[in-house]
Design a protein around this motif. Structure first.
Motif, mmCIF file in Angstrom:
data_model
loop_
_atom_site.group_PDB
_atom_site.id
_atom_site.type_symbol
_atom_site.label_atom_id
_atom_site.label_comp_id
_atom_site.label_asym_id
_atom_site.label_seq_id
_atom_site.Cartn_x
_atom_site.Cartn_y
_atom_site.Cartn_z
ATOM 1 N N LEU A 177 0.829 -1.206 0.000
ATOM 2 C CA LEU A 177 0.000 0.000 0.000
ATOM 3 C C LEU A 177 0.864 1.257 0.000
ATOM 4 O O LEU A 177 0.548 2.240 -0.677
ATOM 5 N N GLU A 181 0.812 4.144 -2.781
ATOM 6 C CA GLU A 181 0.648 5.545 -2.381
ATOM 7 C C GLU A 181 1.759 6.405 -2.985
ATOM 8 O O GLU A 181 1.502 7.506 -3.499
ATOM 9 N N LEU A 188 -6.939 4.310 -1.214
ATOM 10 C CA LEU A 188 -6.243 3.125 -0.716
ATOM 11 C C LEU A 188 -6.955 2.565 0.509
ATOM 12 O O LEU A 188 -7.303 3.303 1.429
#
Length: 222
Positions: A177, A181, A188
């Motif tokens: 993640l 990002e 997300l």
């Protein structure tokens, strides 16, 4: 949890621990593989479990960590065949299938992005039929880079032509993640309980999803 689906065109979804219950993988790597390796090498399961865990930690975050061919050679065992021995444990997370179906009716692009080796992907597709509810399937092995690497995301964007600002990505891995990002994906979500047989996880740096049912009541998708 608030999402406005009018701002989202593409949904990128992890497989293990996101769409599918992580219990299969947890059980395989922590119990089934050590048991079979111990039997082959006349060792105790406890001794083997520690040995295998140390060896696997050496490759965490790399493509080899996710590669069935690599571990088959490393442990001198047919990893895929061993997975098939416990394939009855493979199953969806709650409401995952319904969520994919609803995304399809709203013309959202549904893309599976997984670090799993294609052998594992094919095994799980055969048992769940999940591929019938996806528009594209990408394994990081197709690109030679795991999702933790920015090169994966650049190749993915070239391949499926998505706008990061209008994309939702759901994954149970914090490092993955963070990588997404960094690439600029705007929406997300993490997973609160990837493994149905283990406790819910501690708070994440990302909003945590308990059930896909919650997303199906969001504005623009309900």
């Amino acid at each position: 949890m608030t999402l406005n689906w009018r701002d989202i065109d593409t949904v990128l979804l992890d497989m293990d621990g996101t769409l599918l219950d992580l219990h299969f993988d947890t059980f395989f790597w922590l119990q089934h593989l050590p048991k079979r390796y111990a039997e082959q090498n006349n060792m105790s399961v406890e001794q083997v479990a520690k040995q295998l865990a140390r060896r696997m930690d050496d490759f965490q975050g790399t493509l080899n960590w996710y590669c069935t061919d690599f571990w088959s050679e490393e442990f001198d065992l047919d990893i895929l065949a061993l997975k098939q021995e416990i394939d009855h444990l493979i199953g969806y997370r709650p409401h995952a299938l319904s969520f994919l179906e609803v995304l399809g009716t709203h013309n959202k692009q549904r893309v599976l992005v997984t670090n799993a080796h294609r052998d594992s992907v094919d095994l799980k597709f055969a048992l769940t039929g999940i591929d019938a509810h996806l528009d594209s399937v990408i394994s990081s092995h197709d690109y030679g880079q795991p999702k933790e690497d920015q090169r994966f995301w650049r190749q993915l964007q070239e391949n499926i032509n998505f706008d990061p600002k209008r994309t939702l990505f759901i994954d149970d891995s914090e490092p993955v993640l963070r990588s997404a990002e960094k690439f600029g994906i705007a929406h997300l979500l993490s997973i609160e309980q990837p493994d149905s047989q283990n406790a819910r996880r501690q708070p994440s740096n990302f909003p945590m999803l308990d059930s896909f049912a919650h997303l199906m009541t969001s504005e623009g998708l309900a």
